[in-house]
Scaffold this motif. Sequence first.
Motif, PDB file in Angstrom:
ATOM      1  N   ASP A   1       2.388  -0.477   8.281  1.00  0.00           N
ATOM      2  CA  ASP A   1       2.087  -1.903   8.097  1.00  0.00           C
ATOM      3  C   ASP A   1       0.625  -2.133   8.450  1.00  0.00           C
ATOM      4  O   ASP A   1       0.260  -2.127   9.625  1.00  0.00           O
ATOM      5  N   PRO A   2      -0.213  -2.306   7.444  1.00  0.00           N
ATOM      6  CA  PRO A   2      -1.658  -2.388   7.715  1.00  0.00           C
ATOM      7  C   PRO A   2      -2.112  -3.715   8.316  1.00  0.00           C
ATOM      8  O   PRO A   2      -3.302  -3.880   8.592  1.00  0.00           O
ATOM      9  N   ASP A   3      -1.213  -4.647   8.515  1.00  0.00           N
ATOM     10  CA  ASP A   3      -1.651  -5.900   9.132  1.00  0.00           C
ATOM     11  C   ASP A   3      -2.241  -5.599  10.511  1.00  0.00           C
ATOM     12  O   ASP A   3      -1.592  -4.934  11.336  1.00  0.00           O
ATOM     13  N   PRO A   4      -3.464  -6.067  10.775  1.00  0.00           N
ATOM     14  CA  PRO A   4      -4.157  -5.691  12.023  1.00  0.00           C
ATOM     15  C   PRO A   4      -3.375  -6.026  13.298  1.00  0.00           C
ATOM     16  O   PRO A   4      -3.305  -5.211  14.211  1.00  0.00           O
ATOM     17  N   VAL A   5      -2.786  -7.200  13.361  1.00  0.00           N
ATOM     18  CA  VAL A   5      -2.027  -7.566  14.562  1.00  0.00           C
ATOM     19  C   VAL A   5      -0.808  -6.653  14.707  1.00  0.00           C
ATOM     20  O   VAL A   5      -0.476  -6.205  15.809  1.00  0.00           O
ATOM     21  N   SER A   6      -0.158  -6.309  13.576  1.00  0.00           N
ATOM     22  CA  SER A   6       0.997  -5.409  13.633  1.00  0.00           C
ATOM     23  C   SER A   6       0.601  -4.033  14.139  1.00  0.00           C
ATOM     24  O   SER A   6       1.304  -3.433  14.961  1.00  0.00           O
ATOM     25  N   ALA A   7      -0.529  -3.524  13.630  1.00  0.00           N
ATOM     26  CA  ALA A   7      -0.973  -2.187  14.032  1.00  0.00           C
ATOM     27  C   ALA A   7      -1.252  -2.146  15.538  1.00  0.00           C
ATOM     28  O   ALA A   7      -0.840  -1.211  16.245  1.00  0.00           O
ATOM     29  N   LEU A   8      -1.939  -3.185  16.044  1.00  0.00           N
ATOM     30  CA  LEU A   8      -2.242  -3.215  17.486  1.00  0.00           C
ATOM     31  C   LEU A   8      -0.967  -3.407  18.305  1.00  0.00           C
ATOM     32  O   LEU A   8      -0.841  -2.856  19.408  1.00  0.00           O
ATOM     33  N   THR A   9      -0.023  -4.166  17.769  1.00  0.00           N
ATOM     34  CA  THR A   9       1.242  -4.382  18.482  1.00  0.00           C
ATOM     35  C   THR A   9       2.011  -3.068  18.617  1.00  0.00           C
ATOM     36  O   THR A   9       2.563  -2.756  19.678  1.00  0.00           O
TER      37      THR A   9
END
Lengths: 435, 112
Positions: free
Chosen positions: A257-265
Amino acid sequence: MMARAGQYSDPHDADDDKTAQAAFAALLEDSAEDLYESAPCGYLSTLMDGTIAKINSTLLGWLGLARSDVVGRLRFTDLLTVGGKLYHETHFAPLLRMQGQISGIALEIKQAGGGRMPVLVSSVVKHGTTGEPLLIRTTVFDARDRRAYEEELLRRQQSAEEARRQAEADRARLQDTFAVLQQSLLPDTLPELPGAEAAAHYHTASPDRLGGDFYDVFPLDGKRFGFFLGDVCGKGPQAAALTSLTRYTLRAAALHDPDPVSALTTLNKVLHERYSAGGDPRYCTAVFGTIDPDPDAGRLTVHLASGGHPPAVVLRADGTAAYLPTPGGLLVGVLPAAPFTDASTTLGPGDTLLLYTDGLTEARTGKDRTSLYGDEALLAFAATQAGRPPHAVIEALGGLLTGFGDGLDDDTALLAIGVPSSDDQTSEDRTSSTR
Amino acid sequence: MNALKMSTRDTASGPVLEVAGDLDYLNAGQFRDLLPTITVRPGQRLVVDLGALDFCDSSGITALIAAHHHAQSGGGQLVLAAVPANTLRILSIVGLDQVLTIHPDSEVATGA
Protein backbone atom coordinates in the motif's frame (compact mmCIF):
# COMPACT_ATOMS: atom_id res chain seq x y z
CA MET A 1 76.24 -20.95 53.48
CA MET A 2 78.77 -22.38 55.92
CA ALA A 3 81.03 -19.39 55.52
CA ARG A 4 78.12 -17.15 56.28
CA ALA A 5 77.20 -19.18 59.29
CA GLY A 6 80.76 -18.74 60.61
CA GLN A 7 80.85 -15.10 59.73
CA TYR A 8 77.63 -14.19 61.44
CA SER A 9 77.68 -16.56 64.41
CA ASP A 10 77.74 -14.98 67.80
CA PRO A 11 81.45 -14.42 68.74
CA HIS A 12 80.60 -15.09 72.40
CA ASP A 13 79.31 -18.55 71.61
CA ALA A 14 82.70 -20.24 71.37
CA ASP A 15 81.45 -23.81 70.79
CA ASP A 16 79.29 -22.94 67.82
CA ASP A 17 82.09 -20.87 66.35
CA LYS A 18 84.52 -23.80 66.48
CA THR A 19 82.04 -26.14 64.80
CA ALA A 20 81.47 -23.70 61.97
CA GLN A 21 85.20 -23.18 61.42
CA ALA A 22 85.73 -26.94 61.28
CA ALA A 23 83.04 -27.27 58.60
CA PHE A 24 84.62 -24.41 56.65
CA ALA A 25 88.03 -26.08 56.85
CA ALA A 26 86.49 -29.32 55.56
CA LEU A 27 85.45 -27.43 52.49
CA LEU A 28 88.97 -26.11 51.96
CA GLU A 29 90.36 -29.65 52.14
CA ASP A 30 88.43 -30.42 48.99
CA SER A 31 91.24 -31.27 46.56
CA ALA A 32 91.96 -29.08 43.60
CA GLU A 33 91.91 -32.23 41.50
CA ASP A 34 88.38 -33.08 42.56
CA LEU A 35 87.36 -29.47 42.05
CA TYR A 36 88.71 -29.72 38.48
CA GLU A 37 87.18 -33.08 37.66
CA SER A 38 83.75 -32.58 39.15
CA ALA A 39 83.29 -28.87 38.45
CA PRO A 40 79.83 -27.83 37.25
CA CYS A 41 81.42 -26.97 33.91
CA GLY A 42 83.61 -28.74 31.41
CA TYR A 43 87.39 -28.11 31.44
CA LEU A 44 89.63 -28.76 28.53
CA SER A 45 93.27 -28.02 27.76
CA THR A 46 94.60 -28.38 24.25
CA LEU A 47 97.87 -27.92 22.51
CA MET A 48 98.07 -25.01 20.14
CA ASP A 49 97.08 -27.35 17.27
CA GLY A 50 93.90 -28.25 19.14
CA THR A 51 94.97 -31.72 20.32
CA ILE A 52 93.29 -32.41 23.62
CA ALA A 53 95.82 -32.73 26.42
CA LYS A 54 93.54 -32.71 29.42
CA ILE A 55 89.80 -32.92 29.93
CA ASN A 56 87.64 -33.16 33.05
CA SER A 57 85.08 -35.80 33.97
CA THR A 58 82.15 -33.41 33.68
CA LEU A 59 82.85 -32.78 30.02
CA LEU A 60 83.61 -36.46 29.33
CA GLY A 61 80.23 -37.26 30.89
CA TRP A 62 78.48 -34.82 28.58
CA LEU A 63 80.32 -36.25 25.58
CA GLY A 64 79.75 -39.82 26.66
CA LEU A 65 83.42 -40.61 25.92
CA ALA A 66 86.20 -42.29 27.87
CA ARG A 67 89.28 -40.26 28.71
CA SER A 68 91.49 -42.73 26.84
CA ASP A 69 89.48 -42.14 23.63
CA VAL A 70 89.99 -38.42 23.85
CA VAL A 71 93.29 -37.35 25.33
CA GLY A 72 96.01 -37.22 22.68
CA ARG A 73 93.60 -38.64 20.10
CA LEU A 74 91.04 -35.95 19.37
CA ARG A 75 91.19 -32.28 18.73
CA PHE A 76 88.77 -29.80 20.24
CA THR A 77 87.02 -29.40 16.91
CA ASP A 78 86.34 -33.16 16.81
CA LEU A 79 83.99 -32.63 19.72
CA LEU A 80 81.92 -30.11 17.79
CA THR A 81 79.04 -30.52 15.35
CA VAL A 82 79.68 -29.69 11.70
CA GLY A 83 78.25 -26.21 12.14
CA GLY A 84 80.31 -25.78 15.29
CA LYS A 85 83.49 -26.83 13.49
CA LEU A 86 82.85 -24.31 10.77
CA TYR A 87 82.21 -21.53 13.22
CA HIS A 88 85.32 -22.51 15.14
CA GLU A 89 87.47 -22.29 12.02
CA THR A 90 86.05 -19.01 10.78
CA HIS A 91 85.52 -17.07 13.99
CA PHE A 92 86.53 -18.77 17.19
CA ALA A 93 90.11 -19.75 16.37
CA PRO A 94 91.07 -16.52 14.56
CA LEU A 95 89.67 -14.36 17.37
CA LEU A 96 91.38 -16.46 20.00
CA ARG A 97 94.71 -16.16 18.16
CA MET A 98 94.27 -12.44 17.84
CA GLN A 99 93.00 -11.61 21.33
CA GLY A 100 94.50 -14.44 23.36
CA GLN A 101 91.08 -15.13 24.79
CA ILE A 102 87.48 -15.44 23.82
CA SER A 103 84.38 -15.95 25.91
CA GLY A 104 80.75 -16.96 25.83
CA ILE A 105 80.66 -18.42 22.32
CA ALA A 106 77.60 -20.58 21.68
CA LEU A 107 78.55 -23.91 20.06
CA GLU A 108 77.17 -27.41 20.00
CA ILE A 109 79.05 -30.52 21.04
CA LYS A 110 78.31 -34.01 19.76
CA GLN A 111 77.23 -36.59 22.27
CA ALA A 112 78.01 -40.31 21.98
CA GLY A 113 74.33 -41.21 21.64
CA GLY A 114 74.06 -39.02 18.52
CA GLY A 115 72.59 -36.06 20.40
CA ARG A 116 73.94 -32.57 20.36
CA MET A 117 74.28 -30.37 23.37
CA PRO A 118 74.29 -26.59 23.27
CA VAL A 119 77.22 -25.10 25.20
CA LEU A 120 78.85 -21.77 25.88
CA VAL A 121 82.60 -21.93 25.33
CA SER A 122 85.32 -19.63 26.69
CA SER A 123 89.03 -20.07 25.96
CA VAL A 124 92.23 -18.44 27.02
CA VAL A 125 95.75 -18.99 25.67
CA LYS A 126 98.43 -19.82 28.24
CA HIS A 127 101.81 -18.29 27.41
CA GLY A 128 105.26 -19.48 28.41
CA THR A 129 107.81 -17.38 30.25
CA THR A 130 109.15 -16.00 26.99
CA GLY A 131 105.68 -15.10 25.80
CA GLU A 132 105.24 -17.98 23.35
CA PRO A 133 101.76 -19.58 23.33
CA LEU A 134 101.84 -22.92 25.09
CA LEU A 135 98.33 -24.23 25.28
CA ILE A 136 94.68 -23.28 25.27
CA ARG A 137 92.50 -23.58 28.35
CA THR A 138 88.83 -23.89 27.64
CA THR A 139 85.71 -23.94 29.82
CA VAL A 140 82.48 -25.39 28.49
CA PHE A 141 79.18 -24.42 30.12
CA ASP A 142 75.97 -26.36 29.75
CA ALA A 143 73.62 -24.08 27.76
CA ARG A 144 70.72 -26.49 27.43
CA ASP A 145 68.48 -24.45 29.72
CA ARG A 146 69.44 -21.27 27.99
CA ARG A 147 68.77 -22.83 24.60
CA ALA A 148 65.39 -24.06 25.79
CA TYR A 149 64.64 -20.54 26.93
CA GLU A 150 65.67 -19.12 23.58
CA GLU A 151 63.59 -21.70 21.76
CA GLU A 152 60.65 -20.83 23.97
CA LEU A 153 61.13 -17.16 23.10
CA LEU A 154 61.27 -18.07 19.44
CA ARG A 155 58.14 -20.16 19.74
CA ARG A 156 56.37 -17.29 21.48
CA GLN A 157 57.52 -14.92 18.79
CA GLN A 158 56.29 -17.28 16.11
CA SER A 159 52.91 -17.72 17.76
CA ALA A 160 52.61 -13.95 18.22
CA GLU A 161 53.42 -13.58 14.54
CA GLU A 162 50.79 -16.19 13.69
CA ALA A 163 48.23 -14.41 15.89
CA ARG A 164 49.03 -11.14 14.16
CA ARG A 165 48.54 -12.72 10.73
CA GLN A 166 45.28 -14.22 11.93
CA ALA A 167 44.11 -10.87 13.29
CA GLU A 168 44.93 -9.17 10.00
CA ALA A 169 43.01 -11.83 8.08
CA ASP A 170 40.08 -11.43 10.47
CA ARG A 171 40.16 -7.69 10.07
CA ALA A 172 40.19 -7.96 6.28
CA ARG A 173 37.23 -10.34 6.42
CA LEU A 174 35.38 -8.00 8.79
CA GLN A 175 36.03 -5.08 6.48
CA ASP A 176 34.55 -7.06 3.59
CA THR A 177 31.49 -7.94 5.66
CA PHE A 178 31.25 -4.36 6.76
CA ALA A 179 31.37 -3.04 3.18
CA VAL A 180 28.65 -5.47 2.04
CA LEU A 181 26.44 -4.52 4.99
CA GLN A 182 27.05 -0.83 4.39
CA GLN A 183 25.99 -1.31 0.76
CA SER A 184 22.81 -3.06 1.87
CA LEU A 185 21.86 0.02 3.85
CA LEU A 186 22.14 2.49 0.99
CA PRO A 187 21.28 2.16 -2.68
CA ASP A 188 24.14 1.94 -5.18
CA THR A 189 22.30 4.03 -7.71
CA LEU A 190 18.98 5.77 -7.90
CA PRO A 191 16.53 4.77 -10.62
CA GLU A 192 15.91 6.82 -13.74
CA LEU A 193 12.80 8.95 -13.21
CA PRO A 194 10.83 9.86 -16.34
CA GLY A 195 11.07 13.62 -16.83
CA ALA A 196 12.60 14.06 -13.40
CA GLU A 197 15.85 13.69 -11.57
CA ALA A 198 16.92 12.39 -8.17
CA ALA A 199 20.27 12.92 -6.49
CA ALA A 200 21.55 11.89 -3.09
CA HIS A 201 24.51 12.35 -0.81
CA TYR A 202 25.56 10.45 2.27
CA HIS A 203 28.06 11.87 4.71
CA THR A 204 29.54 9.34 7.13
CA ALA A 205 30.66 10.92 10.39
CA SER A 206 32.98 8.03 11.10
CA PRO A 207 34.23 5.72 8.33
CA ASP A 208 34.29 2.62 10.54
CA ARG A 209 30.82 3.11 11.92
CA LEU A 210 27.80 1.75 10.12
CA GLY A 211 25.44 4.54 9.30
CA GLY A 212 22.23 5.39 11.08
CA ASP A 213 20.74 7.43 8.24
CA PHE A 214 19.04 5.92 5.25
CA TYR A 215 17.32 6.83 1.99
CA ASP A 216 16.05 5.14 -1.14
CA VAL A 217 14.15 5.77 -4.35
CA PHE A 218 12.49 2.80 -6.05
CA PRO A 219 9.79 1.97 -8.65
CA LEU A 220 6.33 1.14 -7.31
CA ASP A 221 3.91 0.14 -10.04
CA GLY A 222 5.45 0.98 -13.40
CA LYS A 223 4.30 4.58 -13.17
CA ARG A 224 4.89 5.83 -9.69
CA PHE A 225 8.00 5.74 -7.52
CA GLY A 226 8.44 5.52 -3.81
CA PHE A 227 11.12 7.30 -1.79
CA PHE A 228 12.13 7.63 1.81
CA LEU A 229 14.78 9.19 3.95
CA GLY A 230 15.27 8.89 7.68
CA ASP A 231 17.45 8.61 10.71
CA VAL A 232 17.48 5.81 13.29
CA CYS A 233 18.24 6.41 16.95
CA GLY A 234 21.53 5.27 18.37
CA LYS A 235 24.86 4.41 16.84
CA GLY A 236 26.85 1.39 15.77
CA PRO A 237 25.73 -2.12 14.84
CA GLN A 238 22.38 -1.88 16.70
CA ALA A 239 21.56 1.23 14.71
CA ALA A 240 22.59 -0.54 11.50
CA ALA A 241 20.27 -3.46 12.29
CA LEU A 242 17.44 -1.01 12.92
CA THR A 243 18.27 0.80 9.65
CA SER A 244 18.11 -2.47 7.76
CA LEU A 245 14.76 -3.46 9.29
CA THR A 246 13.36 0.01 8.60
CA ARG A 247 14.53 0.16 5.02
CA TYR A 248 13.22 -3.22 3.95
CA THR A 249 9.96 -2.84 5.87
CA LEU A 250 9.26 0.45 4.08
CA ARG A 251 10.01 -1.04 0.67
CA ALA A 252 7.75 -4.04 1.28
CA ALA A 253 5.01 -1.92 2.89
CA ALA A 254 5.03 0.44 -0.10
CA LEU A 255 4.45 -2.41 -2.55
CA HIS A 256 1.44 -3.48 -0.51
CA ASP A 257 0.00 0.00 0.00
CA PRO A 258 1.96 3.00 -1.24
CA ASP A 259 -0.07 5.52 0.73
CA PRO A 260 2.58 7.37 2.79
CA VAL A 261 0.66 7.30 6.09
CA SER A 262 -0.06 3.57 5.60
CA ALA A 263 3.59 2.79 4.90
CA LEU A 264 4.74 4.64 8.04
CA THR A 265 1.98 3.01 10.09
CA THR A 266 3.19 -0.43 9.00
CA LEU A 267 6.77 0.52 9.88
CA ASN A 268 5.60 1.80 13.26
CA LYS A 269 3.89 -1.52 14.03
CA VAL A 270 6.93 -3.52 12.98
CA LEU A 271 9.43 -1.45 14.98
CA HIS A 272 7.21 -1.25 18.06
CA GLU A 273 6.58 -4.98 17.99
CA ARG A 274 10.29 -5.68 17.53
CA TYR A 275 11.77 -3.33 20.12
CA SER A 276 9.16 -2.38 22.74
CA ALA A 277 9.54 -5.52 24.84
CA GLY A 278 13.15 -5.07 25.91
CA GLY A 279 12.73 -1.77 27.77
CA ASP A 280 15.22 -0.32 25.28
CA PRO A 281 13.10 1.82 22.96
CA ARG A 282 14.40 2.01 19.40
CA TYR A 283 12.83 4.19 16.84
CA CYS A 284 13.48 6.22 13.75
CA THR A 285 12.39 9.41 12.12
CA ALA A 286 11.37 9.07 8.51
CA VAL A 287 9.80 10.79 5.55
CA PHE A 288 8.12 8.43 3.15
CA GLY A 289 6.58 9.57 -0.11
CA THR A 290 5.45 8.72 -3.59
CA ILE A 291 6.37 10.43 -6.83
CA ASP A 292 3.79 10.51 -9.61
CA PRO A 293 5.56 11.84 -12.69
CA ASP A 294 3.70 13.47 -15.54
CA PRO A 295 6.47 13.86 -18.13
CA ASP A 296 4.12 15.21 -20.78
CA ALA A 297 3.04 18.06 -18.57
CA GLY A 298 6.62 18.49 -17.34
CA ARG A 299 5.69 18.10 -13.72
CA LEU A 300 5.37 15.57 -10.94
CA THR A 301 3.21 15.23 -7.87
CA VAL A 302 4.80 14.38 -4.55
CA HIS A 303 2.75 12.95 -1.71
CA LEU A 304 4.65 12.38 1.50
CA ALA A 305 4.21 11.79 5.20
CA SER A 306 6.57 12.41 8.09
CA GLY A 307 7.11 10.58 11.34
CA GLY A 308 9.09 12.78 13.67
CA HIS A 309 11.29 14.01 10.86
CA PRO A 310 12.29 17.61 10.08
CA PRO A 311 10.14 19.05 7.29
CA ALA A 312 11.18 18.82 3.62
CA VAL A 313 12.22 21.97 1.77
CA VAL A 314 10.77 22.89 -1.60
CA LEU A 315 13.04 24.97 -3.83
CA ARG A 316 11.07 26.73 -6.53
CA ALA A 317 12.13 27.81 -10.00
CA ASP A 318 11.38 31.40 -9.05
CA GLY A 319 14.25 31.45 -6.54
CA THR A 320 12.23 30.92 -3.36
CA ALA A 321 12.44 28.12 -0.82
CA ALA A 322 9.90 27.05 1.78
CA TYR A 323 9.35 24.22 4.20
CA LEU A 324 6.64 21.71 3.42
CA PRO A 325 5.28 21.38 6.97
CA THR A 326 4.29 18.00 8.36
CA PRO A 327 3.65 18.90 12.01
CA GLY A 328 2.67 16.39 14.64
CA GLY A 329 4.04 13.29 12.96
CA LEU A 330 5.48 11.11 15.73
CA LEU A 331 8.76 9.22 15.92
CA VAL A 332 8.27 5.82 14.30
CA GLY A 333 8.26 2.82 16.65
CA VAL A 334 7.75 4.60 19.99
CA LEU A 335 4.05 3.94 20.59
CA PRO A 336 1.76 1.11 19.43
CA ALA A 337 -0.34 3.64 17.49
CA ALA A 338 1.28 6.78 16.16
CA PRO A 339 -0.06 9.81 14.31
CA PHE A 340 1.64 10.69 11.00
CA THR A 341 1.10 13.85 9.04
CA ASP A 342 1.00 13.95 5.26
CA ALA A 343 1.42 16.71 2.71
CA SER A 344 1.45 17.06 -1.05
CA THR A 345 3.05 19.36 -3.55
CA THR A 346 3.48 19.60 -7.28
CA LEU A 347 6.91 20.20 -8.75
CA GLY A 348 7.19 21.95 -12.09
CA PRO A 349 10.29 22.61 -14.20
CA GLY A 350 13.07 24.03 -12.04
CA ASP A 351 11.42 22.93 -8.76
CA THR A 352 13.23 20.60 -6.38
CA LEU A 353 12.15 18.82 -3.20
CA LEU A 354 14.95 18.46 -0.64
CA LEU A 355 14.99 15.89 2.17
CA TYR A 356 17.74 15.85 4.80
CA THR A 357 18.54 14.35 8.16
CA ASP A 358 19.22 16.48 11.20
CA GLY A 359 22.99 16.06 10.87
CA LEU A 360 22.61 19.08 8.59
CA THR A 361 20.49 21.36 10.77
CA GLU A 362 22.14 20.18 14.00
CA ALA A 363 25.70 20.73 12.73
CA ARG A 364 27.62 22.89 15.19
CA THR A 365 28.63 26.25 13.86
CA GLY A 366 30.32 27.46 17.04
CA LYS A 367 32.29 26.05 19.97
CA ASP A 368 29.15 25.80 22.06
CA ARG A 369 27.15 22.75 21.09
CA THR A 370 23.97 24.75 21.25
CA SER A 371 25.17 26.99 18.36
CA LEU A 372 23.66 24.96 15.55
CA TYR A 373 23.30 25.58 11.85
CA GLY A 374 19.52 25.57 12.22
CA ASP A 375 16.34 25.66 10.15
CA GLU A 376 16.52 29.30 9.11
CA ALA A 377 20.08 29.04 7.82
CA LEU A 378 19.12 25.96 5.82
CA LEU A 379 16.15 27.75 4.28
CA ALA A 380 18.32 30.76 3.39
CA PHE A 381 20.93 28.46 1.82
CA ALA A 382 18.23 26.55 -0.06
CA ALA A 383 16.94 29.82 -1.53
CA THR A 384 20.38 30.49 -3.04
CA GLN A 385 20.11 27.13 -4.82
CA ALA A 386 16.46 27.46 -5.87
CA GLY A 387 15.90 26.88 -9.59
CA ARG A 388 18.94 24.62 -9.93
CA PRO A 389 18.52 20.91 -10.75
CA PRO A 390 18.71 18.27 -7.96
CA HIS A 391 22.32 17.18 -8.59
CA ALA A 392 23.51 20.78 -8.41
CA VAL A 393 21.59 21.38 -5.18
CA ILE A 394 23.06 18.19 -3.65
CA GLU A 395 26.55 19.20 -4.77
CA ALA A 396 26.19 22.62 -3.14
CA LEU A 397 24.89 21.07 0.10
CA GLY A 398 27.74 18.52 0.04
CA GLY A 399 30.13 21.47 -0.04
CA LEU A 400 28.25 23.06 2.85
CA LEU A 401 28.61 19.83 4.89
CA THR A 402 32.34 19.68 4.13
CA GLY A 403 32.58 23.27 5.34
CA PHE A 404 31.21 22.29 8.77
CA GLY A 405 34.36 20.22 9.39
CA ASP A 406 34.40 18.91 12.95
CA GLY A 407 31.07 20.61 13.61
CA LEU A 408 29.41 17.80 11.69
CA ASP A 409 29.68 14.85 14.05
CA ASP A 410 26.59 12.97 12.90
CA ASP A 411 25.83 11.03 9.74
CA THR A 412 23.91 13.11 7.25
CA ALA A 413 21.76 11.97 4.34
CA LEU A 414 20.50 14.27 1.59
CA LEU A 415 17.99 13.43 -1.13
CA ALA A 416 16.75 15.81 -3.79
CA ILE A 417 14.01 15.08 -6.30
CA GLY A 418 13.07 17.58 -8.95
CA VAL A 419 12.09 18.43 -12.46
CA PRO A 420 15.01 20.03 -14.29
CA SER A 421 14.04 23.16 -16.18
CA SER A 422 14.15 22.83 -19.94
CA ASP A 423 17.36 24.86 -20.20
CA ASP A 424 19.26 22.50 -17.85
CA GLN A 425 21.67 20.22 -19.65
CA THR A 426 20.68 16.60 -19.21
CA SER A 427 23.61 14.70 -17.88
CA GLU A 428 24.59 11.09 -17.52
CA ASP A 429 25.02 11.40 -13.79
CA ARG A 430 21.69 13.06 -13.12
CA THR A 431 20.47 10.09 -11.16
CA SER A 432 23.78 9.10 -9.71
CA SER A 433 24.28 8.86 -6.04
CA THR A 434 27.26 10.50 -4.48
CA ARG A 435 28.57 9.08 -1.28
CA MET B 1 29.85 19.61 28.36
CA ASN B 2 28.06 19.47 31.68
CA ALA B 3 27.68 16.56 34.03
CA LEU B 4 24.23 15.15 34.59
CA LYS B 5 22.80 15.75 38.07
CA MET B 6 19.58 14.13 39.13
CA SER B 7 17.57 14.14 42.33
CA THR B 8 14.24 12.62 43.21
CA ARG B 9 11.59 13.53 45.73
CA ASP B 10 8.13 12.28 46.47
CA THR B 11 5.03 14.43 46.37
CA ALA B 12 1.36 13.68 46.94
CA SER B 13 0.83 13.30 43.19
CA GLY B 14 3.85 11.05 42.65
CA PRO B 15 7.62 11.15 42.28
CA VAL B 16 9.47 14.17 40.91
CA LEU B 17 12.79 13.71 39.12
CA GLU B 18 14.84 16.86 38.71
CA VAL B 19 17.37 16.77 35.92
CA ALA B 20 20.25 19.24 35.56
CA GLY B 21 23.10 19.38 33.08
CA ASP B 22 23.38 17.42 29.83
CA LEU B 23 21.10 14.56 28.97
CA ASP B 24 23.15 13.25 26.08
CA TYR B 25 24.81 10.21 24.56
CA LEU B 26 27.33 10.04 27.44
CA ASN B 27 24.92 10.62 30.32
CA ALA B 28 21.55 9.25 29.22
CA GLY B 29 22.49 5.81 30.56
CA GLN B 30 22.52 7.20 34.12
CA PHE B 31 19.00 8.49 33.65
CA ARG B 32 17.86 5.16 32.23
CA ASP B 33 19.50 3.30 35.11
CA LEU B 34 17.74 5.48 37.67
CA LEU B 35 14.24 4.84 36.28
CA PRO B 36 13.68 1.34 37.73
CA THR B 37 14.42 2.73 41.21
CA ILE B 38 11.51 5.18 40.93
CA THR B 39 8.16 3.71 41.84
CA VAL B 40 5.14 5.06 39.99
CA ARG B 41 1.81 3.86 41.35
CA PRO B 42 -1.43 3.64 39.36
CA GLY B 43 -2.89 7.09 38.79
CA GLN B 44 0.33 8.87 39.83
CA ARG B 45 2.35 11.32 37.81
CA LEU B 46 6.06 10.91 37.25
CA VAL B 47 7.18 14.52 36.87
CA VAL B 48 10.52 15.01 35.15
CA ASP B 49 11.58 18.58 35.85
CA LEU B 50 13.89 19.76 33.08
CA GLY B 51 14.22 23.34 34.37
CA ALA B 52 18.00 23.01 34.80
CA LEU B 53 18.59 20.94 31.66
CA ASP B 54 21.38 22.41 29.54
CA PHE B 55 21.38 20.09 26.56
CA CYS B 56 19.38 17.16 25.25
CA ASP B 57 20.29 15.08 22.21
CA SER B 58 18.58 12.07 20.61
CA SER B 59 19.87 9.80 23.39
CA GLY B 60 18.20 12.16 25.85
CA ILE B 61 14.96 11.93 23.88
CA THR B 62 15.24 8.13 24.05
CA ALA B 63 15.70 8.40 27.82
CA LEU B 64 12.53 10.52 28.09
CA ILE B 65 10.65 7.92 26.03
CA ALA B 66 11.91 5.25 28.43
CA ALA B 67 10.56 7.37 31.31
CA HIS B 68 7.21 7.56 29.50
CA HIS B 69 7.13 3.78 29.20
CA HIS B 70 8.21 3.38 32.82
CA ALA B 71 5.40 5.64 34.09
CA GLN B 72 2.85 3.86 31.91
CA SER B 73 3.94 0.40 32.99
CA GLY B 74 3.23 1.45 36.59
CA GLY B 75 -0.23 2.66 35.60
CA GLY B 76 0.82 6.29 35.84
CA GLN B 77 1.68 9.09 33.48
CA LEU B 78 4.84 10.99 32.56
CA VAL B 79 4.72 14.76 32.83
CA LEU B 80 7.56 16.93 31.60
CA ALA B 81 7.94 20.20 33.47
CA ALA B 82 9.82 23.40 32.69
CA VAL B 83 11.13 22.11 29.34
CA PRO B 84 13.80 24.48 27.93
CA ALA B 85 13.01 26.04 24.55
CA ASN B 86 15.68 24.13 22.57
CA THR B 87 14.48 20.79 23.94
CA LEU B 88 10.85 21.74 23.36
CA ARG B 89 11.76 22.46 19.75
CA ILE B 90 13.19 18.93 19.36
CA LEU B 91 10.16 17.39 21.08
CA SER B 92 7.97 19.28 18.65
CA ILE B 93 9.93 18.10 15.56
CA VAL B 94 9.69 14.46 16.64
CA GLY B 95 6.00 14.81 17.53
CA LEU B 96 6.43 13.97 21.21
CA ASP B 97 4.90 17.29 22.27
CA GLN B 98 1.59 15.82 21.06
CA VAL B 99 2.03 12.62 23.05
CA LEU B 100 3.67 13.67 26.31
CA THR B 101 2.09 15.98 28.84
CA ILE B 102 4.16 19.12 29.17
CA HIS B 103 3.74 21.71 31.91
CA PRO B 104 5.48 25.06 32.25
CA ASP B 105 6.77 24.33 35.75
CA SER B 106 6.93 21.52 38.24
CA GLU B 107 4.56 23.17 40.76
CA VAL B 108 1.77 23.04 38.18
CA ALA B 109 2.88 19.59 37.12
CA THR B 110 2.64 18.16 40.62
CA GLY B 111 -0.63 19.97 41.23
CA ALA B 112 0.90 21.71 44.27
